[in-house]
Every structure is written in C-alpha cells, then in structure tokens.
Design a protein around this motif. Sequence first.
Motif, PDB file in Angstrom:
ATOM      1  N   LEU A  42      38.214  50.913  30.336  1.00 12.27           N
ATOM      2  CA  LEU A  42      39.234  51.865  29.907  1.00 12.27           C
ATOM      3  C   LEU A  42      40.535  51.669  30.681  1.00 12.27           C
ATOM      4  N   GLU A  43      40.411  51.439  31.996  1.00  6.47           N
ATOM      5  CA  GLU A  43      41.602  51.305  32.829  1.00  6.47           C
ATOM      6  C   GLU A  43      42.429  50.083  32.438  1.00  6.47           C
ATOM      7  N   HIS A  44      41.770  49.013  32.039  1.00  3.72           N
ATOM      8  CA  HIS A  44      42.497  47.825  31.589  1.00  3.72           C
ATOM      9  C   HIS A  44      43.151  48.060  30.234  1.00  3.72           C
ATOM     10  N   ARG A  61      41.720  41.632  34.388  1.00  2.00           N
ATOM     11  CA  ARG A  61      41.168  40.707  35.380  1.00  2.00           C
ATOM     12  C   ARG A  61      41.491  41.133  36.811  1.00  2.00           C
ATOM     13  N   VAL A  62      41.889  42.391  37.004  1.00  2.00           N
ATOM     14  CA  VAL A  62      42.117  42.934  38.338  1.00  2.00           C
ATOM     15  C   VAL A  62      41.081  44.027  38.599  1.00  2.00           C
ATOM     16  N   PRO A 129      45.877  35.524  42.944  1.00  2.00           N
ATOM     17  CA  PRO A 129      47.284  35.669  42.537  1.00  2.00           C
ATOM     18  C   PRO A 129      47.500  36.719  41.451  1.00  2.00           C
ATOM     19  N   VAL A 130      46.513  36.910  40.576  1.00  2.00           N
ATOM     20  CA  VAL A 130      46.653  37.929  39.528  1.00  2.00           C
ATOM     21  C   VAL A 130      46.697  39.318  40.153  1.00  2.00           C
ATOM     22  N   ALA A 131      45.829  39.551  41.132  1.00  2.00           N
ATOM     23  CA  ALA A 131      45.827  40.840  41.829  1.00  2.00           C
ATOM     24  C   ALA A 131      47.122  41.033  42.610  1.00  2.00           C
ATOM     25  N   VAL A 132      47.609  39.966  43.252  1.00  2.00           N
ATOM     26  CA  VAL A 132      48.843  40.064  44.026  1.00  2.00           C
ATOM     27  C   VAL A 132      50.017  40.443  43.122  1.00  2.00           C
ATOM     28  N   ALA A 191      32.381  45.847  34.866  1.00  2.00           N
ATOM     29  CA  ALA A 191      32.647  45.160  36.133  1.00  2.00           C
ATOM     30  C   ALA A 191      32.201  43.709  36.071  1.00  2.00           C
ATOM     31  N   ARG A 192      31.002  43.485  35.595  1.00  2.00           N
ATOM     32  CA  ARG A 192      30.401  42.143  35.625  1.00  2.00           C
ATOM     33  C   ARG A 192      31.187  41.140  34.789  1.00  2.00           C
ATOM     34  N   VAL A 193      31.710  41.594  33.663  1.00  2.00           N
ATOM     35  CA  VAL A 193      32.374  40.686  32.728  1.00  2.00           C
ATOM     36  C   VAL A 193      33.881  40.652  32.925  1.00  2.00           C
ATOM     37  N   HIS A 194      34.470  41.800  33.259  1.00  2.00           N
ATOM     38  CA  HIS A 194      35.931  41.916  33.186  1.00  2.00           C
ATOM     39  C   HIS A 194      36.641  41.981  34.529  1.00  2.00           C
ATOM     40  N   GLU A 195      35.907  42.068  35.627  1.00  2.00           N
ATOM     41  CA  GLU A 195      36.548  42.072  36.938  1.00  2.00           C
ATOM     42  C   GLU A 195      36.250  40.757  37.655  1.00  2.00           C
ATOM     43  N   PRO A 196      37.163  40.301  38.522  1.00  2.00           N
ATOM     44  CA  PRO A 196      36.955  39.006  39.179  1.00  2.00           C
ATOM     45  C   PRO A 196      35.753  39.037  40.107  1.00  2.00           C
ATOM     46  N   ARG A 197      34.947  37.986  40.064  1.00  2.00           N
ATOM     47  CA  ARG A 197      33.742  37.915  40.884  1.00  2.00           C
ATOM     48  C   ARG A 197      34.066  38.032  42.370  1.00  2.00           C
ATOM     49  N   GLU A 198      35.193  37.435  42.807  1.00  2.00           N
ATOM     50  CA  GLU A 198      35.514  37.455  44.231  1.00  2.00           C
ATOM     51  C   GLU A 198      35.830  38.857  44.733  1.00  2.00           C
TER      52      GLU A 198
END
Length: 273
Positions: A42-44, A61-62, A129-132, A191-198
């Motif tokens: 939802l947040e994305h 992706r954040v 870099p996407v998060a930054v 989370a598993r699919v849409h957020e970065p694993r790192e």
Amino acid sequence: MATLRGAGCVFAEDEAALLLSTASTPDELAVMVARRASGLPLEHVLGWVSFRGLRVAVDERVFVPRRRTEFLVDRAAAILAAGATVGDRARSAAGWVVVDLCCGSGAVGAALAGAVRGPVDLHAGDVDPVAVACARRNLTGPARITPAPARVYTGDLYAPLPPVLRGRVDLLVANVPYVPTGRLGLLPPEARVHEPREALDGGSDGLDVLRRVAAEATDWLAPGGSLLVETSRAQAPLAGETFLHAGLVTTVATCEDLSATVIAGRYVPGDEA
C-alpha cells in the motif's frame, strides 16, 4: 473496497480511504487500486507512509518503515532530551550530531530531528542508491520533512561518512536488517517480493549487520555518545553481548504495544562495559 477485499486485503476499508484521499482523479484511483490488488505494498502505491506523525515519501523497491520502529525514535529522542550522550562536552552550535545508518527512506533520522528540541546536525547513509535517492527527497531540499537539511551518503555503513565525524557523533541510530536468512521465505509477500533483500537479510542468525555496526561504533561516537539498534526480543540477549564486547554500556528496552525491542549502548571511555 470490493476489489481490495477480493484481492485479500484485510484492511480494505482503511486502505480504500487512503487511496481515495491520495488519488487526484478517478482514473488515477483505478490505477492505484489495480496496483494494490496486484500485491504491491500500500505504501508504495500511495508513495508515502505515516511515521511518527510525518508523511514520509517511500519509492518502490525501498524498505517501508514499520510502526514498531517508532520506539527506536522514542528511545533515541529520550536520550538526547536527557542530555545523556555528551558527558562534559558542550553541544555545538550546529546541534546534536546524529548519524542514521541503514537509513532507507530516512524516516528514522527525519522523525528524530523533529522530535528533539533544538538543532540537529543529521547525517544519513545507505548502501542502496534507490533508498538514498528517496532519503534525499525526505531529508534535503525544499520538500524535506526535517527542520533543517541533512547530508545523505551512498555506501556501506560507515564507509561514506566524512572522517571529520570520527569521535564527534552524539547519537548513532541504525535500523539494521535482522531477519535470519532462513526465515526470509516466511515474510509477507509485500516484504519478500517488493522490498530489497539487503534491507531485510541479517545473515544466518540475523545479527551480521548489527555486529559490524557495533564493532566500529566507538571509533565514531563522542565520549558519552550512544548507539541504538532495533532487533527482535529473541535476538536481544546475543545482541546485547555484542554491544558489551564492542565496549558499550548496554541496556535493552521493549515496548509491548509495538512488539519492539531496542538495544542501546553508551560509549564511556575507560569504563567497563
């Protein structure tokens, strides 16, 4: 609401209200509903998340800030409010020196800067870099959600921080990834699919990144400065030992309402941690 319910959204009514309040046109609303029904968080879909009273921009992706992490901000703000981080060192004219590692969208640093009375010299960094780029939207420039602009760096933990910060940081917060690798498959699809694993994977026991943060903390903290990290209740004993071995006087705090656990370590040179 019917579309969201059909897609399995448990809080379809609340989500529908948020989508209605965000969409500018019926066509935009239809696209947003379709994206949410397809499984996008939802947040994305909204492009923002409410975090400790702030509307924090969150790009796809954040990592999406969790409500339990508000407890990390609360604990950090309480330490600064008590003036417990600086010992005999006077606060500089620029304010408390705060570093937000693994900053993601910058939500923790932004909320902390807004919660503390007086100025905060905020620095934030993330390896993604996407998060930054997202953090810079929230922490710098005219659209920022902080009282004053911060400095945001791209790189692995302490590596991109300017050397001038060594020994000067009053408060270091790190919302490190702490999900054990073997449990990643049990996370919700959002989370598993849409957020970065790192941003999720903490290694075999979930504490790999926490260990790395703790190991170098005393190089950066001012005397009396504190490191605060979120973890799980089950991991807290081992995380606390890690802080102690790193030379930090350690306490553990929990919040039952938010199911949150925070490890705090204070750097007292010459003291036995």
